[in-house]
Scaffold this motif. Structure first.
Motif, PDB file in Angstrom:
ATOM      1  N   CYS A 151       0.848  -1.195   0.000  1.00 40.30           N
ATOM      2  CA  CYS A 151       0.000   0.000   0.000  1.00 40.30           C
ATOM      3  C   CYS A 151       0.878   1.237   0.000  1.00 40.30           C
ATOM      4  O   CYS A 151       2.026   1.212   0.455  1.00 40.30           O
ATOM      5  CB  CYS A 151      -0.973   0.004   1.182  1.00 40.30           C
ATOM      6  SG  CYS A 151      -0.295   0.599   2.738  1.00 40.30           S
ATOM      7  N   GLU A 152       0.325   2.317  -0.534  1.00 44.42           N
ATOM      8  CA  GLU A 152       1.013   3.609  -0.556  1.00 44.42           C
ATOM      9  C   GLU A 152       0.453   4.551   0.495  1.00 44.42           C
ATOM     10  O   GLU A 152       1.088   5.538   0.840  1.00 44.42           O
ATOM     11  CB  GLU A 152       0.867   4.253  -1.939  1.00 44.42           C
ATOM     12  CG  GLU A 152       1.442   3.449  -3.076  1.00 44.42           C
ATOM     13  CD  GLU A 152       1.195   4.108  -4.420  1.00 44.42           C
ATOM     14  OE1 GLU A 152       1.499   5.314  -4.557  1.00 44.42           O
ATOM     15  OE2 GLU A 152       0.676   3.427  -5.329  1.00 44.42           O
ATOM     16  N   GLY A 153      -0.752   4.262   0.979  1.00 46.52           N
ATOM     17  CA  GLY A 153      -1.405   5.145   1.937  1.00 46.52           C
ATOM     18  C   GLY A 153      -1.162   4.712   3.368  1.00 46.52           C
ATOM     19  O   GLY A 153      -0.094   4.203   3.725  1.00 46.52           O
ATOM     20  N   ASP A 154      -2.195   4.883   4.188  1.00 46.78           N
ATOM     21  CA  ASP A 154      -2.107   4.533   5.602  1.00 46.78           C
ATOM     22  C   ASP A 154      -2.192   3.018   5.753  1.00 46.78           C
ATOM     23  O   ASP A 154      -3.219   2.418   5.418  1.00 46.78           O
ATOM     24  CB  ASP A 154      -3.256   5.206   6.359  1.00 46.78           C
ATOM     25  CG  ASP A 154      -3.133   5.053   7.873  1.00 46.78           C
ATOM     26  OD1 ASP A 154      -2.381   4.166   8.324  1.00 46.78           O
ATOM     27  OD2 ASP A 154      -3.794   5.818   8.594  1.00 46.78           O
ATOM     28  N   PRO A 155      -1.152   2.364   6.252  1.00 45.72           N
ATOM     29  CA  PRO A 155      -1.179   0.899   6.354  1.00 45.72           C
ATOM     30  C   PRO A 155      -2.175   0.385   7.388  1.00 45.72           C
ATOM     31  O   PRO A 155      -2.470  -0.809   7.425  1.00 45.72           O
ATOM     32  CB  PRO A 155       0.263   0.553   6.752  1.00 45.72           C
ATOM     33  CG  PRO A 155       0.767   1.779   7.446  1.00 45.72           C
ATOM     34  CD  PRO A 155       0.120   2.932   6.735  1.00 45.72           C
ATOM     35  N   ARG A 156      -2.699   1.285   8.218  1.00 45.78           N
ATOM     36  CA  ARG A 156      -3.691   0.870   9.212  1.00 45.78           C
ATOM     37  C   ARG A 156      -5.094   0.783   8.620  1.00 45.78           C
ATOM     38  O   ARG A 156      -6.009   0.269   9.253  1.00 45.78           O
ATOM     39  CB  ARG A 156      -3.684   1.847  10.388  1.00 45.78           C
ATOM     40  CG  ARG A 156      -2.367   1.878  11.154  1.00 45.78           C
ATOM     41  CD  ARG A 156      -2.309   3.058  12.097  1.00 45.78           C
ATOM     42  NE  ARG A 156      -2.383   4.330  11.364  1.00 45.78           N
ATOM     43  CZ  ARG A 156      -2.353   5.529  11.936  1.00 45.78           C
ATOM     44  NH1 ARG A 156      -2.260   5.620  13.251  1.00 45.78           N
ATOM     45  NH2 ARG A 156      -2.419   6.627  11.207  1.00 45.78           N
ATOM     46  N   VAL A 157      -5.258   1.276   7.383  1.00 48.84           N
ATOM     47  CA  VAL A 157      -6.552   1.240   6.698  1.00 48.84           C
ATOM     48  C   VAL A 157      -6.551   0.054   5.734  1.00 48.84           C
ATOM     49  O   VAL A 157      -5.773   0.022   4.776  1.00 48.84           O
ATOM     50  CB  VAL A 157      -6.808   2.554   5.935  1.00 48.84           C
ATOM     51  CG1 VAL A 157      -8.139   2.480   5.188  1.00 48.84           C
ATOM     52  CG2 VAL A 157      -6.784   3.739   6.892  1.00 48.84           C
ATOM     53  N   GLU A 158      -7.414  -0.917   5.984  1.00 49.42           N
ATOM     54  CA  GLU A 158      -7.389  -2.162   5.207  1.00 49.42           C
ATOM     55  C   GLU A 158      -7.625  -1.924   3.721  1.00 49.42           C
ATOM     56  O   GLU A 158      -7.028  -2.594   2.866  1.00 49.42           O
ATOM     57  CB  GLU A 158      -8.445  -3.126   5.756  1.00 49.42           C
ATOM     58  CG  GLU A 158      -8.411  -4.512   5.136  1.00 49.42           C
ATOM     59  CD  GLU A 158      -7.093  -5.239   5.380  1.00 49.42           C
ATOM     60  OE1 GLU A 158      -6.701  -6.041   4.512  1.00 49.42           O
ATOM     61  OE2 GLU A 158      -6.455  -4.995   6.427  1.00 49.42           O
ATOM     62  N   SER A 159      -8.472  -0.961   3.387  1.00 52.10           N
ATOM     63  CA  SER A 159      -8.784  -0.710   1.978  1.00 52.10           C
ATOM     64  C   SER A 159      -7.604  -0.131   1.203  1.00 52.10           C
ATOM     65  O   SER A 159      -7.643  -0.054  -0.025  1.00 52.10           O
ATOM     66  CB  SER A 159      -9.989   0.232   1.867  1.00 52.10           C
ATOM     67  OG  SER A 159      -9.719   1.472   2.496  1.00 52.10           O
ATOM     68  N   VAL A 183       7.568   5.459  -1.428  1.00 52.00           N
ATOM     69  CA  VAL A 183       7.689   4.615  -0.245  1.00 52.00           C
ATOM     70  C   VAL A 183       6.432   3.749  -0.131  1.00 52.00           C
ATOM     71  O   VAL A 183       5.314   4.268  -0.102  1.00 52.00           O
ATOM     72  CB  VAL A 183       7.874   5.454   1.032  1.00 52.00           C
ATOM     73  CG1 VAL A 183       7.877   4.549   2.266  1.00 52.00           C
ATOM     74  CG2 VAL A 183       9.161   6.258   0.958  1.00 52.00           C
ATOM     75  N   TYR A 184       6.627   2.454  -0.090  1.00 51.58           N
ATOM     76  CA  TYR A 184       5.522   1.506   0.012  1.00 51.58           C
ATOM     77  C   TYR A 184       5.594   0.756   1.342  1.00 51.58           C
ATOM     78  O   TYR A 184       6.669   0.588   1.924  1.00 51.58           O
ATOM     79  CB  TYR A 184       5.583   0.469  -1.112  1.00 51.58           C
ATOM     80  CG  TYR A 184       5.408   1.019  -2.505  1.00 51.58           C
ATOM     81  CD1 TYR A 184       4.139   1.191  -3.052  1.00 51.58           C
ATOM     82  CD2 TYR A 184       6.513   1.337  -3.292  1.00 51.58           C
ATOM     83  CE1 TYR A 184       3.978   1.677  -4.344  1.00 51.58           C
ATOM     84  CE2 TYR A 184       6.359   1.821  -4.582  1.00 51.58           C
ATOM     85  CZ  TYR A 184       5.090   1.989  -5.104  1.00 51.58           C
ATOM     86  OH  TYR A 184       4.935   2.463  -6.382  1.00 51.58           O
ATOM     87  N   TYR A 185       4.430   0.289   1.775  1.00 52.89           N
ATOM     88  CA  TYR A 185       4.353  -0.651   2.888  1.00 52.89           C
ATOM     89  C   TYR A 185       4.062  -2.039   2.310  1.00 52.89           C
ATOM     90  O   TYR A 185       3.315  -2.171   1.332  1.00 52.89           O
ATOM     91  CB  TYR A 185       3.246  -0.261   3.872  1.00 52.89           C
ATOM     92  CG  TYR A 185       3.520   1.017   4.618  1.00 52.89           C
ATOM     93  CD1 TYR A 185       4.188   0.999   5.839  1.00 52.89           C
ATOM     94  CD2 TYR A 185       3.111   2.244   4.099  1.00 52.89           C
ATOM     95  CE1 TYR A 185       4.445   2.175   6.529  1.00 52.89           C
ATOM     96  CE2 TYR A 185       3.369   3.425   4.777  1.00 52.89           C
ATOM     97  CZ  TYR A 185       4.035   3.383   5.993  1.00 52.89           C
ATOM     98  OH  TYR A 185       4.293   4.548   6.670  1.00 52.89           O
ATOM     99  N   PHE A 186       4.638  -3.054   2.933  1.00 52.82           N
ATOM    100  CA  PHE A 186       4.470  -4.421   2.447  1.00 52.82           C
ATOM    101  C   PHE A 186       4.112  -5.345   3.615  1.00 52.82           C
ATOM    102  O   PHE A 186       4.510  -5.111   4.757  1.00 52.82           O
ATOM    103  CB  PHE A 186       5.764  -4.931   1.800  1.00 52.82           C
ATOM    104  CG  PHE A 186       6.227  -4.119   0.633  1.00 52.82           C
ATOM    105  CD1 PHE A 186       5.840  -4.446  -0.656  1.00 52.82           C
ATOM    106  CD2 PHE A 186       7.062  -3.023   0.820  1.00 52.82           C
ATOM    107  CE1 PHE A 186       6.276  -3.691  -1.741  1.00 52.82           C
ATOM    108  CE2 PHE A 186       7.501  -2.261  -0.256  1.00 52.82           C
ATOM    109  CZ  PHE A 186       7.106  -2.600  -1.540  1.00 52.82           C
TER     110      PHE A 186
END
Length: 208
Positions: A151-159, A183-186
């Motif tokens: 995800c590129e946004g807030d990793p706490r938001v499942e969508s 910056v990505y979250y994985f």
């Protein structure tokens, strides 16, 4: 008073059922449409074949098929969920249907827990090697493959999360299709024939 209330309920039920019969008599296609949506062996075979074929293509490196893989997963879940729901619905009339389908699960033992329960992959990390972004983690007992989501946004938001890739290997999963400088979250999870395991911790990395 009790008899009057009961009679009133019966009258309302009779009226509602009569209205339903009239509606179905005027438009028989309503029931036909309902029946057409019901699961059957042909539909299960078709969605099974498609799931298997698309999954193998993704494993073979055809990342363009990953969105189609998610779509066919949803179709499988819809068909199976509908069938299981119907089996539970008719359980009062014929409980053997749910039992024969395996919807009514036997008591869970240590053996079945060992067989079905997936854990989250430990030691999830990302490294750059030979200009490639590589994900790796510890193998999970019972896993057949592994999914990496990003995800590129807030990793706490499942969508915010999207499927990135699926691999049968967990010690070297090459991550592609990312935009340099972002910056990505994985995160990663194990997959078995019985479903998905829990997610790992998420970590972030800038694509280069």
């Amino acid at each position: 008073m009790g008899k009057k209330a009961s009679g009133s309920n019966d009258e309302e039920m009779i009226r509602a059922t009569g209205d339903l019969i009239v509606t179905l008599g005027k438009d028989p296609s309503i029931l036909e449409d309902i029946y057409s949506l019901m699961p059957n062996l042909g539909k299960f075979q078709s969605v099974y074949d498609r799931h298997r074929n698309v999954f193998n293509e993704v494993l073979g490196g055809n990342h363009a098929k990953e969105q189609e893989l998610q779509t066919v997963r949803d179709e499988v879940n819809s068909q199976v969920g509908m069938l299981h729901g119907l089996a539970v619905l008719v359980a009062d009339t014929d409980p053997s249907i749910a039992l024969r389908l395996g919807v009514a699960q036997p008591p869970i033992t240590k053996r079945t827990l060992t067989y079905y329960h997936l854990t989250s992959p430990d030691n999830f990390k990302l490294v750059y090697k030979d200009h490639l972004l590589i994900a790796r983690a510890n193998a999970v007992k019972g896993a057949k493959s592994y999914e990496v989501w990003f995800c590129e946004g807030d990793p706490r938001v499942e969508s915010s999360w999207r499927h990135l890739t699926t691999s049968t290997r967990v010690n070297r999963i090459v991550l592609t299709g990312l935009t340099p400088g972002v910056v990505y979250y994985f995160r990663i999870r194990a997959i078995s024939a019985h479903g998905e395991g829990p997610w790992s911790n998420f970590i972030n990395m800038m694509a280069i």
